[in-house]
Write a protein that holds these residues in place. Structure first.
Motif, PDB file in Angstrom:
ATOM      1  N   ASP A   9       0.872  -1.169   0.000  1.00  8.47           N
ATOM      2  CA  ASP A   9       0.000   0.000   0.000  1.00  8.47           C
ATOM      3  C   ASP A   9       0.910   1.219   0.000  1.00  8.47           C
ATOM      4  O   ASP A   9       1.562   1.524   0.990  1.00  8.47           O
ATOM      5  N   SER A  11       2.156   5.060  -0.214  1.00 10.02           N
ATOM      6  CA  SER A  11       1.892   6.466   0.079  1.00 10.02           C
ATOM      7  C   SER A  11       3.110   7.258  -0.376  1.00 10.02           C
ATOM      8  O   SER A  11       4.111   6.678  -0.791  1.00 10.02           O
ATOM      9  N   LEU A  12       3.044   8.566  -0.289  1.00 10.88           N
ATOM     10  CA  LEU A  12       4.151   9.385  -0.777  1.00 10.88           C
ATOM     11  C   LEU A  12       5.451   9.131  -0.032  1.00 10.88           C
ATOM     12  O   LEU A  12       6.503   9.018  -0.643  1.00 10.88           O
ATOM     13  N   GLU A  13       5.390   9.040   1.286  1.00 14.09           N
ATOM     14  CA  GLU A  13       6.627   8.897   2.054  1.00 14.09           C
ATOM     15  C   GLU A  13       6.902   7.467   2.494  1.00 14.09           C
ATOM     16  O   GLU A  13       8.046   7.037   2.503  1.00 14.09           O
ATOM     17  N   GLN A  14       5.852   6.732   2.885  1.00 11.39           N
ATOM     18  CA  GLN A  14       6.051   5.375   3.387  1.00 11.39           C
ATOM     19  C   GLN A  14       5.120   4.397   2.687  1.00 11.39           C
ATOM     20  O   GLN A  14       4.017   4.757   2.273  1.00 11.39           O
ATOM     21  N   THR A  15       5.577   3.160   2.592  1.00 13.22           N
ATOM     22  CA  THR A  15       4.797   2.089   1.988  1.00 13.22           C
ATOM     23  C   THR A  15       4.606   0.989   3.018  1.00 13.22           C
ATOM     24  O   THR A  15       5.569   0.539   3.637  1.00 13.22           O
ATOM     25  N   SER A  16       3.354   0.579   3.194  1.00 13.73           N
ATOM     26  CA  SER A  16       3.065  -0.559   4.066  1.00 13.73           C
ATOM     27  C   SER A  16       3.218  -1.817   3.238  1.00 13.73           C
ATOM     28  O   SER A  16       2.629  -1.939   2.162  1.00 13.73           O
ATOM     29  N   LYS A  31       6.490  -1.063   7.654  1.00 11.24           N
ATOM     30  CA  LYS A  31       6.436   0.174   6.872  1.00 11.24           C
ATOM     31  C   LYS A  31       7.860   0.518   6.479  1.00 11.24           C
ATOM     32  O   LYS A  31       8.758   0.518   7.325  1.00 11.24           O
ATOM     33  N   SER A  34       9.019   4.797   0.690  1.00 15.15           N
ATOM     34  CA  SER A  34       8.462   4.560  -0.642  1.00 15.15           C
ATOM     35  C   SER A  34       9.562   4.704  -1.681  1.00 15.15           C
ATOM     36  O   SER A  34       9.585   5.640  -2.485  1.00 15.15           O
ATOM     37  N   ASP A  58      -1.134   3.713  -9.077  1.00 16.19           N
ATOM     38  CA  ASP A  58      -1.271   5.127  -8.736  1.00 16.19           C
ATOM     39  C   ASP A  58      -0.042   5.873  -9.250  1.00 16.19           C
ATOM     40  O   ASP A  58       0.677   5.365 -10.106  1.00 16.19           O
ATOM     41  N   ASP A  96      -3.534   1.877   6.231  1.00 15.97           N
ATOM     42  CA  ASP A  96      -2.487   1.420   5.315  1.00 15.97           C
ATOM     43  C   ASP A  96      -2.142  -0.045   5.559  1.00 15.97           C
ATOM     44  O   ASP A  96      -1.936  -0.814   4.629  1.00 15.97           O
ATOM     45  N   ASP A  99      -4.935  -2.251   4.261  1.00 16.31           N
ATOM     46  CA  ASP A  99      -4.935  -2.224   2.795  1.00 16.31           C
ATOM     47  C   ASP A  99      -3.839  -3.124   2.236  1.00 16.31           C
ATOM     48  O   ASP A  99      -4.049  -3.857   1.276  1.00 16.31           O
TER      49      ASP A  99
END
Length: 139
Positions: A9, A11-16, A31, A34, A58, A96, A99
């Protein structure tokens, strides 16, 4: 060696990142930044062979997709509407972490629609042609 599936999942700064095995049991979740290098480093720490690594399509997906593919992982971008429907059906709370878990289960089941990711060269050519068209229209 076990077969693994990963759901990301982004996101701009971190990815789960959630990794599950072939039976659907949680192996590890975390986490990370990204960044393809950070995600690849985490995935390489795990014992097993990855069958699929899925991420929702995305804005950052193309960059992460090619980073994972170049590192030798079987990455797939999942069509956003299919992912959203699956995520809402599998988890009560939209976080996150949940998801990423839902995407991992979706990737494991194989019930997803993969999105074609255009090559870097194709993206660069399109940008060049769009810029040219803009300049021609300005003149």
């Amino acid at each position: 060696m076990s077969i693994l599936y990963a759901g990301l999942d982004v996101s701009l700064e971190q990815t789960s990142v959630c990794v599950i095995n072939a039976e659907g049991f949680l192996v590890k979740e975390i986490k990370v930044l990204s960044d393809p290098d950070a995600i690849v480093a985490f995935l390489r720490e795990l014992e097993g062979t990855f069958e699929r690594v899925g991420l929702e399509a995305d804005t950052l997906s193309q960059w992460l997709f090619f980073g994972l593919k170049d590192a030798g992982f079987p990455a797939f971008c999942i069509e956003t509407r299919h992912a959203k429907a699956a995520i809402s059906a599998m988890s009560l709370n939209k976080t996150d972490r949940n998801d990423a878990r839902s995407i991992a289960q979706l990737v494991r089941s194989g019930w997803f629609k993969a999105v074609h990711v255009k090559s870097i060269e194709s993206q660069e050519l399109r940008t060049l042609l769009t810029s040219r068209e803009f300049l021609v229209n300005k003149v």
